[in-house]
Design a protein around this motif. Structure first.
Motif, PDB file in Angstrom:
ATOM      1  N   GLY A  64       0.811  -1.207   0.000  1.00 31.91           N
ATOM      2  CA  GLY A  64       0.000   0.000   0.000  1.00 31.91           C
ATOM      3  C   GLY A  64       0.843   1.255   0.000  1.00 31.91           C
ATOM      4  N   GLU A  65       0.183   2.355   0.342  1.00 33.06           N
ATOM      5  CA  GLU A  65       0.826   3.664   0.328  1.00 33.06           C
ATOM      6  C   GLU A  65       0.953   4.195   1.748  1.00 33.06           C
ATOM      7  OE1 GLU A  65      -1.537   4.846  -3.773  1.00 33.06           O
ATOM      8  OE2 GLU A  65      -2.457   4.926  -1.787  1.00 33.06           O
ATOM      9  N   VAL A  66       2.081   4.830   2.036  1.00 31.74           N
ATOM     10  CA  VAL A  66       2.303   5.415   3.352  1.00 31.74           C
ATOM     11  C   VAL A  66       1.388   6.626   3.520  1.00 31.74           C
ATOM     12  CG1 VAL A  66       3.979   6.520   4.882  1.00 31.74           C
ATOM     13  CG2 VAL A  66       4.698   4.613   3.406  1.00 31.74           C
ATOM     14  N   LEU A  67       0.535   6.566   4.535  1.00 38.64           N
ATOM     15  CA  LEU A  67      -0.358   7.685   4.848  1.00 38.64           C
ATOM     16  C   LEU A  67       0.231   8.610   5.899  1.00 38.64           C
ATOM     17  CD1 LEU A  67      -4.024   6.313   5.055  1.00 38.64           C
ATOM     18  CD2 LEU A  67      -3.003   7.745   3.283  1.00 38.64           C
ATOM     19  N   ALA A  68       0.909   8.052   6.882  1.00 42.70           N
ATOM     20  CA  ALA A  68       1.470   8.848   7.980  1.00 42.70           C
ATOM     21  C   ALA A  68       2.629   8.081   8.589  1.00 42.70           C
ATOM     22  CB  ALA A  68       0.397   9.139   9.032  1.00 42.70           C
ATOM     23  N   ARG A  69       3.470   8.814   9.296  1.00 40.83           N
ATOM     24  CA  ARG A  69       4.641   8.216   9.938  1.00 40.83           C
ATOM     25  C   ARG A  69       4.641   8.548  11.418  1.00 40.83           C
ATOM     26  NH1 ARG A  69       9.143  11.053   6.761  1.00 40.83           N
ATOM     27  NH2 ARG A  69       7.517  12.637   6.628  1.00 40.83           N
ATOM     28  N   GLY A  70       4.982   7.555  12.224  1.00 38.85           N
ATOM     29  CA  GLY A  70       5.099   7.768  13.652  1.00 38.85           C
ATOM     30  C   GLY A  70       6.413   8.446  14.003  1.00 38.85           C
ATOM     31  N   PRO A  71       6.599   8.791  15.260  1.00 38.94           N
ATOM     32  CA  PRO A  71       7.849   9.436  15.695  1.00 38.94           C
ATOM     33  C   PRO A  71       9.072   8.609  15.322  1.00 38.94           C
ATOM     34  CG  PRO A  71       6.207   9.496  17.449  1.00 38.94           C
ATOM     35  CD  PRO A  71       5.643   8.613  16.381  1.00 38.94           C
ATOM     36  N   GLY A  72      10.060   9.244  14.722  1.00 43.52           N
ATOM     37  CA  GLY A  72      11.310   8.576  14.389  1.00 43.52           C
ATOM     38  C   GLY A  72      11.297   7.762  13.118  1.00 43.52           C
ATOM     39  N   ALA A  73      10.173   7.661  12.434  1.00 43.29           N
ATOM     40  CA  ALA A  73      10.104   6.902  11.182  1.00 43.29           C
ATOM     41  C   ALA A  73      10.618   7.779  10.044  1.00 43.29           C
ATOM     42  CB  ALA A  73       8.681   6.443  10.902  1.00 43.29           C
ATOM     43  N   GLU A  74      11.757   7.408   9.478  1.00 38.70           N
ATOM     44  CA  GLU A  74      12.417   8.269   8.490  1.00 38.70           C
ATOM     45  C   GLU A  74      12.794   7.560   7.199  1.00 38.70           C
ATOM     46  OE1 GLU A  74      15.787   9.752  10.581  1.00 38.70           O
ATOM     47  OE2 GLU A  74      14.621  11.167  11.804  1.00 38.70           O
ATOM     48  N   ARG A  75      12.582   6.255   7.100  1.00 39.82           N
ATOM     49  CA  ARG A  75      13.026   5.524   5.903  1.00 39.82           C
ATOM     50  C   ARG A  75      12.163   5.824   4.688  1.00 39.82           C
ATOM     51  NH1 ARG A  75      13.054  -0.092   5.480  1.00 39.82           N
ATOM     52  NH2 ARG A  75      14.648   0.196   3.862  1.00 39.82           N
ATOM     53  N   GLU A  77       8.731   8.256   2.836  1.00 37.46           N
ATOM     54  CA  GLU A  77       7.977   9.503   2.821  1.00 37.46           C
ATOM     55  C   GLU A  77       6.493   9.195   2.648  1.00 37.46           C
ATOM     56  OE1 GLU A  77       9.319  12.422   3.338  1.00 37.46           O
ATOM     57  OE2 GLU A  77      11.405  11.743   3.302  1.00 37.46           O
ATOM     58  N   ASP A  78       5.643  10.131   3.046  1.00 35.51           N
ATOM     59  CA  ASP A  78       4.217   9.981   2.806  1.00 35.51           C
ATOM     60  C   ASP A  78       3.978   9.789   1.302  1.00 35.51           C
ATOM     61  OD1 ASP A  78       4.006  10.463   5.475  1.00 35.51           O
ATOM     62  OD2 ASP A  78       2.935  12.372   5.301  1.00 35.51           O
ATOM     63  N   GLY A  79       3.129   8.838   0.975  1.00 40.75           N
ATOM     64  CA  GLY A  79       2.823   8.560  -0.422  1.00 40.75           C
ATOM     65  C   GLY A  79       3.673   7.475  -1.046  1.00 40.75           C
ATOM     66  N   ASP A  80       4.765   7.068  -0.389  1.00 41.45           N
ATOM     67  CA  ASP A  80       5.605   6.000  -0.937  1.00 41.45           C
ATOM     68  C   ASP A  80       4.843   4.685  -1.001  1.00 41.45           C
ATOM     69  OD1 ASP A  80       7.734   7.696  -1.222  1.00 41.45           O
ATOM     70  OD2 ASP A  80       8.915   6.877   0.440  1.00 41.45           O
ATOM     71  N   ARG A  81       5.121   3.905  -2.035  1.00 46.60           N
ATOM     72  CA  ARG A  81       4.547   2.559  -2.158  1.00 46.60           C
ATOM     73  C   ARG A  81       5.461   1.578  -1.437  1.00 46.60           C
ATOM     74  NH1 ARG A  81       2.346   0.112  -7.208  1.00 46.60           N
ATOM     75  NH2 ARG A  81       4.535  -0.339  -7.623  1.00 46.60           N
ATOM     76  N   VAL A  82       4.889   0.832  -0.498  1.00 43.83           N
ATOM     77  CA  VAL A  82       5.673  -0.108   0.297  1.00 43.83           C
ATOM     78  C   VAL A  82       4.933  -1.437   0.405  1.00 43.83           C
ATOM     79  CG1 VAL A  82       6.775   1.715   1.650  1.00 43.83           C
ATOM     80  CG2 VAL A  82       4.658   0.657   2.491  1.00 43.83           C
TER      81      VAL A  82
END
Length: 312
Positions: A64-75, A77-82
């Motif tokens: 799916g697609e990254v909607l949001a990131r928790g604290p410290g999540a940096e690998r 970006e929002d919208g990336d396909r993972v």
């Protein structure tokens, strides 16, 4: 959010609170989620989710697609396909994934293929190479070659330079498995096709005695499936005489560190093969989330080549 939900031995779709990304985690809008044997066992009450995973929402892999990131999540970006393996909760509209087990989806891979890749290719790669040490020029036997892990293992073995043989019970599936790069044999006659250096056991106990007979000296047997039975009598003299190694493996209960290591191995060794087009994800059928019960029934009926994938 809506999610597949296990209730009293059945799977249905219910509303759940939206999950939130914690430290180092990603909130993912799920576009595809594979169906695996573990989901069927969990529905029957035989394979509970590990601590920290939703106890009633099945699903071990998602894309799916990254909607949001928790604290410290940096690998990412929002919208990336993972895509990723998860302990549970993948068969839902939203899911939380630790960034360390998430992997970038190669360009050109559609959602059904991406949703059906993480569990089976990670399982196959770990069992064949990390566990069994399959090397170029060796002879590999894959039991249950038409399933998700089987089709992944055949292709990975072939790409590594091994000679691959696969057992396939249903005659109508044998041509499709052969096209992936394996010599296909009936399960009743696999002992005539040996010897083998590595055997990947996806069926279970009924094959044990003959597996030991057809392993070459120094051969390795890796057990990752026991659908046909988990208990068998073991001839230790055969193990001693041929200096055999027997091992087993599961992914779901492993700690984060070990799951992250398998993800990095897939990024290094499997994703380049996907990008090059030399390895693919056979998808037998897709189902909308509302038809999750039908997807499970299709899985238990057998007779498919590759993966069944839910599309939330």
């Amino acid at each position: 959010m809506r999610a597949a939900t296990i209730r009293d031995g059945e799977v249905l779709v219910e509303e759940h609170p939206d999950p939130e990304a914690g430290k180092g985690e990603l909130l993912v809008r799920v576009r595809a989620a594979g169906v695996n044997g573990a989901d069927i066992h969990q529905r029957r009450g035989g394979y509970p989710a590990p601590p920290g995973s939703p106890p009633d929402i099945p699903g071990l892999e998602l894309a799916g697609e990254v909607l949001a990131r928790g604290p410290g999540a940096e690998r990412f970006e929002d919208g990336d396909r993972v895509f990723a393996i998860v302990g549970g909760g993948g068969q839902a509209e939203l899911a939380v994934v630790h960034e360390r087990v998430a992997m970038p989806i190669p360009g050109g891979l559609d959602w059904p293929e991406a949703g059906g890749l993480p569990e089976v290719f990670t399982t196959a790669h770990d069992a064949l190479f990390t566990q069994a040490g399959l090397a170029p020029g060796e002879r590999l036997l894959v039991h249950g070659g038409a399933g998700g892990v089987g089709t992944a293992a055949i292709q990975l073995g072939r790409a590594a330079g091994a000679a691959v043989t696969a057992t396939v019970r249903r005659a109508e599936l044998r041509d499709g498995v052969s096209a992936l790069g394996a010599d296909v044999v009936d399960p009743e006659g696999f002992d005539e096709a040996g010897p083998f250096d590595v055997i990947l056991e996806l069926v279970g106990a009924p094959n044990l005695e003959r597996n030991l007979q057809v392993l070459a000296t120094g051969g390795r047997l890796t057990v990752i499936g026991v659908g046909a039975g988990a208990k068998a009598e073991l001839n230790l003299l055969a193990v001693m005489g041929k200096r055999l190694r027997l091992m087993g493996s599961t992914l779901r209960p492993r700690p984060l560190e070990e799951k992250a290591a398998t993800a990095r191995a897939v990024e290094r060794h499997v994703l380049p093969l996907i990008r090059a087009g030399s390895v693919r994800v056979p998808v037998a059928a897709t189902f909308p989330l509302d038809e999750v019960a039908a997807a499970y029934e299709r899985f238990t009926a057998g007779g498919k080549l590759g993966k069944l994938v839910l599309l939330p």
